[in-house]
Design a protein around this motif. Structure first.
Motif, PDB file in Angstrom:
ATOM      1  N   PRO A 197       0.886  -1.267  -0.205  1.00  0.00           N
ATOM      2  CA  PRO A 197       0.010  -0.144  -0.140  1.00  0.00           C
ATOM      3  C   PRO A 197       0.744   1.401  -0.024  1.00  0.00           C
ATOM      4  N   SER A 198       1.958   1.177   0.677  1.00  0.00           N
ATOM      5  CA  SER A 198       2.722   2.584   0.475  1.00  0.00           C
ATOM      6  C   SER A 198       4.266   2.496  -0.121  1.00  0.00           C
ATOM      7  N   ALA A 199       4.521   1.314  -0.859  1.00  0.00           N
ATOM      8  CA  ALA A 199       5.511   1.019  -1.554  1.00  0.00           C
ATOM      9  C   ALA A 199       5.459   0.158  -2.787  1.00  0.00           C
ATOM     10  N   GLY A 200       4.878   0.829  -4.044  1.00  0.00           N
ATOM     11  CA  GLY A 200       4.282   0.010  -5.111  1.00  0.00           C
ATOM     12  C   GLY A 200       5.309  -0.748  -5.874  1.00  0.00           C
ATOM     13  N   TRP A 201       6.556  -0.626  -5.572  1.00  0.00           N
ATOM     14  CA  TRP A 201       7.584  -1.530  -6.004  1.00  0.00           C
ATOM     15  C   TRP A 201       7.914  -2.832  -5.344  1.00  0.00           C
ATOM     16  N   LYS A 202       7.131  -2.815  -4.118  1.00  0.00           N
ATOM     17  CA  LYS A 202       7.259  -4.200  -3.452  1.00  0.00           C
ATOM     18  C   LYS A 202       5.871  -4.801  -3.169  1.00  0.00           C
ATOM     19  N   PHE A 203       5.602  -6.014  -2.927  1.00  0.00           N
ATOM     20  CA  PHE A 203       4.168  -6.654  -2.473  1.00  0.00           C
ATOM     21  C   PHE A 203       4.010  -6.998  -1.168  1.00  0.00           C
ATOM     22  N   ALA A 204       2.781  -7.373  -0.540  1.00  0.00           N
ATOM     23  CA  ALA A 204       2.434  -7.485   0.811  1.00  0.00           C
ATOM     24  C   ALA A 204       1.138  -8.221   0.818  1.00  0.00           C
ATOM     25  N   VAL A 205       1.007  -8.953   1.852  1.00  0.00           N
ATOM     26  CA  VAL A 205      -0.266  -9.648   2.313  1.00  0.00           C
ATOM     27  C   VAL A 205      -1.221  -8.237   2.423  1.00  0.00           C
ATOM     28  N   THR A 206      -2.349  -8.676   1.338  1.00  0.00           N
ATOM     29  CA  THR A 206      -3.314  -7.529   1.511  1.00  0.00           C
ATOM     30  C   THR A 206      -4.556  -8.268   1.412  1.00  0.00           C
ATOM     31  N   ALA A 207      -5.895  -7.679   1.929  1.00  0.00           N
ATOM     32  CA  ALA A 207      -6.932  -7.979   1.873  1.00  0.00           C
ATOM     33  C   ALA A 207      -7.571  -8.245   0.512  1.00  0.00           C
ATOM     34  N   ASP A 208      -7.097  -7.495  -0.380  1.00  0.00           N
ATOM     35  CA  ASP A 208      -7.852  -7.443  -1.680  1.00  0.00           C
ATOM     36  C   ASP A 208      -6.814  -7.860  -2.736  1.00  0.00           C
ATOM     37  N   ILE A 240       7.051 -16.368  -2.156  1.00  0.00           N
ATOM     38  CA  ILE A 240       7.638 -16.767  -1.169  1.00  0.00           C
ATOM     39  C   ILE A 240       8.278 -15.853  -0.090  1.00  0.00           C
ATOM     40  N   ARG A 241       9.072 -14.832  -0.755  1.00  0.00           N
ATOM     41  CA  ARG A 241       9.525 -13.689   0.023  1.00  0.00           C
ATOM     42  C   ARG A 241       8.489 -13.013   0.913  1.00  0.00           C
ATOM     43  N   VAL A 242       7.368 -12.628   0.336  1.00  0.00           N
ATOM     44  CA  VAL A 242       6.271 -12.181   1.128  1.00  0.00           C
ATOM     45  C   VAL A 242       5.655 -12.763   2.331  1.00  0.00           C
ATOM     46  N   HIS A 243       5.290 -14.088   1.708  1.00  0.00           N
ATOM     47  CA  HIS A 243       4.743 -15.094   2.682  1.00  0.00           C
ATOM     48  C   HIS A 243       5.608 -15.319   3.874  1.00  0.00           C
ATOM     49  N   MET A 244       6.786 -15.602   3.690  1.00  0.00           N
ATOM     50  CA  MET A 244       7.817 -15.902   4.773  1.00  0.00           C
ATOM     51  C   MET A 244       8.058 -14.750   5.622  1.00  0.00           C
ATOM     52  N   ALA A 245       8.061 -13.615   4.966  1.00  0.00           N
ATOM     53  CA  ALA A 245       8.243 -12.368   5.815  1.00  0.00           C
ATOM     54  C   ALA A 245       6.984 -11.805   6.830  1.00  0.00           C
ATOM     55  N   SER A 246       5.957 -12.459   5.995  1.00  0.00           N
ATOM     56  CA  SER A 246       4.492 -11.935   6.794  1.00  0.00           C
ATOM     57  C   SER A 246       4.326 -12.736   8.092  1.00  0.00           C
ATOM     58  N   ILE A 247       5.137 -14.114   8.278  1.00  0.00           N
ATOM     59  CA  ILE A 247       5.096 -14.922   9.366  1.00  0.00           C
ATOM     60  C   ILE A 247       6.393 -14.536  10.151  1.00  0.00           C
ATOM     61  N   GLY A 248       7.104 -13.421   9.965  1.00  0.00           N
ATOM     62  CA  GLY A 248       8.219 -13.170  10.864  1.00  0.00           C
ATOM     63  C   GLY A 248       9.653 -13.883  10.528  1.00  0.00           C
ATOM     64  N   HIS A 249       9.598 -14.532   9.166  1.00  0.00           N
ATOM     65  CA  HIS A 249      10.602 -15.297   8.947  1.00  0.00           C
ATOM     66  C   HIS A 249      11.141 -14.769   7.580  1.00  0.00           C
ATOM     67  N   PRO A 250      11.630 -13.736   7.382  1.00  0.00           N
ATOM     68  CA  PRO A 250      12.129 -13.429   5.819  1.00  0.00           C
ATOM     69  C   PRO A 250      13.214 -14.292   5.337  1.00  0.00           C
TER      70      PRO A 250
END
Length: 309
Positions: A197-208, A240-250
């Motif tokens: 949402p605040s850095a379009g050059w990367k990805f994140a876990v998002t509701a939509d 993989i990078r986003v999901h692992m980071a999302s659970i605290g293990h980048p």
């Protein structure tokens, strides 16, 4: 001579009140910047009157746009790609061990080596449909990710493998060195991924975001990190990078997604520790199941040796 095309259409009711630059971008699939440039050049008129980009549209008026000239098609540049090994090849498929720093195919703004360019330099001929810059491409690995990647060499290979990836019948296995020790040791991450949402050059876990599922299992645990085997059900960008980071293990060596730069430095890493180790699929011609494996590259092997010691 110009190959620019003029398009004329009545403004639909759904665009009533919209700014001209936004409407032109939406209607013709252009960026707002390109739309604004066309307007500044006088290439956009409303009822034959040149428009300003901040003008508002009125339904039923005639919008005329002189579209920009189409870009020249990108073509792979045949050049030797250092470290790109051919793992398997026949008349239908070619499997390579893609090094880090190599793109799958040419794209606008990318001036580095590509898998297709490396195959051309090695004498391989790709005979498939699709845009010239992506002939044979049925999957992609990020520039910063190494490992096994399959390219279709024939039309049969292209159609069968394209469908297999779409229907998720291909088994994609990665190894990743991540920080810490995931709990549980075997698990599934089911979380949608979209633009940050605040850095379009990367990805994140998002509701939509788009549906994404990652399965992981700890293969080896160390004091500061863990080696995981990961199976993907979906193939989202940076999944993989986003999901692992999302659970605290980048992934180790991945500061974009929150890794510790000091640990990466100690391991001699200048990129994320992530490698596509195995690809399993049904051969397009024989119907036989086949699995192709790619060994770790030197930098990832060295990092493992250091953390094991």
């Amino acid at each position: 001579m110009t190959n620019r095309e003029t398009r004329t259409l009545p403004v639909p009711e759904g665009l009533e009140g919209m700014r001209v630059d936004a409407a032109v971008a939406r209607l013709f699939g252009l960026s707002r910047t390109v739309a604004a440039d066309l307007i500044a050049e006088g290439d956009v008129t409303i009822d034959a009157v040149p428009s300003m980009k901040s003008d508002r549209l009125t339904a039923g008026t005639m919008l005329e746009v002189l579209l920009p000239a189409p870009e020249e098609p990108l073509e792979p540049v045949a050049e030797h790609v250092e470290g790109m090994d051919i793992l398997y090849s026949d008349r239908d498929i070619i499997a390579v061990n893609k090094p880090v720093g190599v793109a799958a195919h040419p794209t606008v703004g990318w001036e580095g080596p590509t898998v297709l360019g490396g195959l051309a330099a090695a004498g391989f001929r790709i005979s498939t449909s699709g845009p010239p810059e992506r002939k044979g491409i049925v999957q992609r690995l990020d520039v910063g990710t190494s490992g096994v990647m399959v390219v279709a060499a024939s039309e049969r290979g292209y159609s069968v493998l394209k469908r297999a990836f779409k229907e998720r019948t291909v088994e994609k296995t990665y190894h990743a060195l991540v920080q810490g020790l995931p709990d549980p040791l075997t698990g599934t991450i089911d979380a949608a991924i979209g633009r940050h949402p605040s850095a379009g050059w990367k990805f994140a876990v998002t509701a939509d975001g788009k549906h994404a599922i990652t399965h992981y299992e700890v293969v080896e645990a160390f004091r500061e990190a863990s080696l995981l085997e990961i199976h993907l059900e979906t193939g989202r960008t940076h999944q993989i990078r986003v999901h692992m980071a999302s659970i605290g293990h980048p992934c180790v060596g991945d500061p974009m997604y929150g890794s510790d730069p000091n640990l990466a430095k100690r391991l001699g890493l200048i990129r994320q520790w992530l490698h596509a180790v195995r690809l399993g699929f049904t051969h397009p011609a024989t119907g036989d199941w086949m699995e192709i494996e790619a060994p770790y590259p030197d930098d990832l092997s060295h990092a493992l040796e250091v953390i094991r010691s």
